[in-house]
Design a protein around this motif. Structure first.
Motif, short mmCIF file in Angstrom:
data_model
loop_
_atom_site.label_atom_id
_atom_site.label_comp_id
_atom_site.label_asym_id
_atom_site.label_seq_id
_atom_site.Cartn_x
_atom_site.Cartn_y
_atom_site.Cartn_z
N ALA A 90 -61.71 39.06 -19.03
CA ALA A 90 -61.46 38.11 -17.95
C ALA A 90 -60.37 38.60 -17.02
CB ALA A 90 -61.06 36.76 -18.54
N VAL A 91 -60.35 38.04 -15.82
CA VAL A 91 -59.27 38.32 -14.88
C VAL A 91 -58.00 37.68 -15.42
CG1 VAL A 91 -58.46 37.97 -12.52
CG2 VAL A 91 -60.89 38.33 -12.96
N ILE A 92 -56.91 38.41 -15.40
CA ILE A 92 -55.66 37.88 -15.95
C ILE A 92 -55.19 36.67 -15.14
CG2 ILE A 92 -53.20 38.38 -16.29
CD1 ILE A 92 -54.04 41.22 -17.04
N GLY A 93 -54.94 35.58 -15.84
CA GLY A 93 -54.48 34.36 -15.20
C GLY A 93 -53.26 33.81 -15.89
N ARG A 94 -52.74 32.75 -15.36
CA ARG A 94 -51.52 32.16 -15.92
C ARG A 94 -51.65 31.71 -17.38
NH1 ARG A 94 -49.72 27.90 -11.47
NH2 ARG A 94 -51.98 27.80 -11.17
N PRO A 95 -52.80 31.17 -17.82
CA PRO A 95 -52.91 30.80 -19.24
C PRO A 95 -52.73 31.99 -20.18
CG PRO A 95 -54.60 29.70 -17.98
CD PRO A 95 -53.97 30.70 -17.06
N HIS A 96 -53.13 33.19 -19.74
CA HIS A 96 -52.95 34.37 -20.59
C HIS A 96 -51.47 34.71 -20.73
CE1 HIS A 96 -57.05 35.15 -18.65
NE2 HIS A 96 -57.28 34.68 -19.86
N ILE A 97 -50.74 34.59 -19.63
CA ILE A 97 -49.30 34.81 -19.67
C ILE A 97 -48.64 33.75 -20.54
CG2 ILE A 97 -47.19 34.81 -18.26
CD1 ILE A 97 -48.91 35.94 -15.97
N GLU A 143 -42.64 40.12 -14.21
CA GLU A 143 -41.33 40.65 -13.79
C GLU A 143 -40.31 39.52 -13.65
OE1 GLU A 143 -41.96 42.81 -10.21
OE2 GLU A 143 -43.13 44.40 -11.19
N LYS A 144 -40.71 38.40 -13.10
CA LYS A 144 -39.79 37.28 -12.93
C LYS A 144 -39.39 36.68 -14.27
CE LYS A 144 -41.15 35.84 -8.27
NZ LYS A 144 -41.57 34.70 -7.41
N LEU A 145 -40.33 36.62 -15.20
CA LEU A 145 -40.02 36.12 -16.53
C LEU A 145 -39.02 37.03 -17.24
CD1 LEU A 145 -43.56 34.91 -17.63
CD2 LEU A 145 -41.54 33.45 -17.34
N ALA A 146 -39.17 38.34 -17.05
CA ALA A 146 -38.22 39.29 -17.64
C ALA A 146 -36.82 39.05 -17.10
CB ALA A 146 -38.67 40.72 -17.39
N GLU A 147 -36.75 38.78 -15.80
CA GLU A 147 -35.44 38.50 -15.18
C GLU A 147 -34.83 37.22 -15.73
OE1 GLU A 147 -36.33 38.38 -11.05
OE2 GLU A 147 -36.68 40.55 -10.89
N LEU A 148 -35.68 36.31 -16.22
CA LEU A 148 -35.21 35.06 -16.81
C LEU A 148 -34.92 35.19 -18.30
CD1 LEU A 148 -37.73 32.63 -15.05
CD2 LEU A 148 -35.28 32.78 -14.61
N GLY A 149 -34.99 36.43 -18.80
CA GLY A 149 -34.69 36.67 -20.21
C GLY A 149 -35.87 36.51 -21.14
N MET A 150 -37.11 36.59 -20.60
CA MET A 150 -38.31 36.43 -21.42
C MET A 150 -39.27 37.58 -21.17
SD MET A 150 -38.91 32.29 -21.01
CE MET A 150 -38.46 32.29 -19.26
N PRO A 151 -38.93 38.79 -21.61
CA PRO A 151 -39.80 39.95 -21.37
C PRO A 151 -41.12 39.84 -22.14
CG PRO A 151 -38.03 40.52 -22.88
CD PRO A 151 -37.72 39.14 -22.37
N LEU A 152 -42.19 40.27 -21.49
CA LEU A 152 -43.52 40.28 -22.10
C LEU A 152 -44.14 41.66 -21.92
CD1 LEU A 152 -44.89 36.93 -20.61
CD2 LEU A 152 -44.10 37.27 -22.96
N GLU A 153 -45.02 42.05 -22.85
CA GLU A 153 -45.73 43.33 -22.73
C GLU A 153 -47.02 43.11 -21.95
OE1 GLU A 153 -44.65 42.29 -25.93
OE2 GLU A 153 -42.79 43.40 -25.50
N TRP A 154 -47.17 43.82 -20.85
CA TRP A 154 -48.36 43.68 -20.03
C TRP A 154 -49.62 44.06 -20.82
CZ3 TRP A 154 -49.69 41.08 -16.01
CH2 TRP A 154 -50.83 41.42 -15.28
N SER A 155 -49.48 45.04 -21.71
CA SER A 155 -50.63 45.47 -22.51
C SER A 155 -51.12 44.33 -23.40
CB SER A 155 -50.26 46.68 -23.37
OG SER A 155 -49.17 46.38 -24.24
N ARG A 156 -50.19 43.52 -23.91
CA ARG A 156 -50.59 42.39 -24.76
C ARG A 156 -51.28 41.32 -23.93
NH1 ARG A 156 -53.38 40.33 -28.32
NH2 ARG A 156 -52.73 38.26 -29.07
N ILE A 157 -50.80 41.08 -22.73
CA ILE A 157 -51.44 40.08 -21.87
C ILE A 157 -52.87 40.51 -21.55
CG2 ILE A 157 -51.35 39.01 -19.58
CD1 ILE A 157 -48.28 39.24 -19.78
N LYS A 158 -53.08 41.80 -21.31
CA LYS A 158 -54.42 42.29 -21.04
C LYS A 158 -55.32 42.13 -22.27
CE LYS A 158 -55.04 45.95 -18.48
NZ LYS A 158 -54.99 47.33 -17.94
N GLU A 159 -54.75 42.31 -23.47
CA GLU A 159 -55.53 42.09 -24.69
C GLU A 159 -55.96 40.63 -24.80
OE1 GLU A 159 -53.18 43.30 -27.98
OE2 GLU A 159 -53.34 45.44 -27.56
#
Length: 279
Positions: A131-138, A110-126
């Protein structure tokens, strides 16, 4: 020359790149005699690592974990070695901390989207897979979008502790992590102590709470820092351990498995502290 010991390794069970079995194979290929799988707040990779370890008789796989804790001065990570990784209380506590990691991940997105860098949560989960979602996945998702050039840039500019997209999560206090590890039959070791400004004071406090050792031989530490940590270990009656903190993120900059010298005395010291060990 590779070390024979690496007691700080991560896999896809937390925020590493390679599955647990592959981490073990890499350790065996580099002629290690002892390795510990120490995923962040997770023991989910240990069964796989132990099974693979049985195929490599010259390598001993130590079941471990790295528990994230928090104090006002920053993060304190506590490594647990020789844990009963099937202990119900340990697994329940770690599960709650992993749930908090996912909530933290959503907050950072959400914070990255506010900074103009939207990401798809579904892609991060892929990317994270099982594994548990961590910062390297983002960070990897950010690379795919072209927001950054390499994974480390995400940490440098956005998602490190002081970054504009960082979000906190639920953590134990350091003494609580030591107690949790001990209750699961393990030995608690403070990871990379010099990340704290008051490192010796924290070491002294945790030694009184049952800490077994401190990570002295760490990939980014210079010789004078290692010597200082060795003195502290001796002063407080702690085992001097070490490892690479390998995640498999960037072979160009990361110390490879076994790339940090850790003496065999690190494992011997831990074995001597196990309950029931002969003196």
């Amino acid at each position: 020359m590779n070390s024979l010991v690496d007691l700080h390794l991560h896999s896809t069970a937390s925020d590493g790149v390679f599955p647990p079995a592959e981490v073990v194979r890499k350790a065996a290929a580099r002629k290690l005699r002892y390795m510990a799988l120490t995923d962040h707040d997770s023991v989910d990779g240990i069964a796989e690592a132990l099974a693979e370890g049985e195929k490599h008789p010259c390598l001993t796989v130590i079941p471990g974990v790295e528990i994230s804790t928090d104090i006002a001065a920053g993060d304190v990570h506590i490594l647990g070695y020789f844990i009963n990784w099937q202990d119900a209380t340990l697994k329940r506590q770690l599960a709650g901390m992993r749930d908090s990691r996912e909530e933290r991940g959503l907050a950072m997105v959400e914070k990255l989207a506010e900074l103009g860098m939207p990401l798809e949560w579904s892609r991060i989960k892929e990317i994270a897979g099982d594994a548990v979602i961590g910062r390297p996945h983002i960070a990897q998702a950010m690379v795919e979008k072209g927001y950054i050039s390499y994974i480390g840039e995400a940490f440098e500019k956005y998602i490190s502790r002081d970054g504009p997209a960082y979000a906190e999560r639920i953590k134990l206090d350091p003494a609580g992590a030591v107690a949790l590890i001990k209750a699961a039959g393990g030995l608690a070791v403070m990871a990379h102590p010099l990340t704290l400004p008051n490192a010796e004071e924290m070491i002294k406090e945790l030694a009184a709470a049952g800490l077994t050792g401190i990570e002295v031989y760490y990939a980014s530490y210079r010789e004078y820092e290692i010597e200082r940590l060795k003195r502290w270990a001796e002063k407080y009656g702690l085992v001097a351990t070490g490892g690479t903190d390998y995640h498999g993120l960037d072979p160009a900059t990361e110390t490879m498995i076994g790339g940090q010298h850790v003496p065999l005395s690190a494992v011997e010291g831990l074995l001597a502290r196990l309950p029931g060990a002969k003196t």
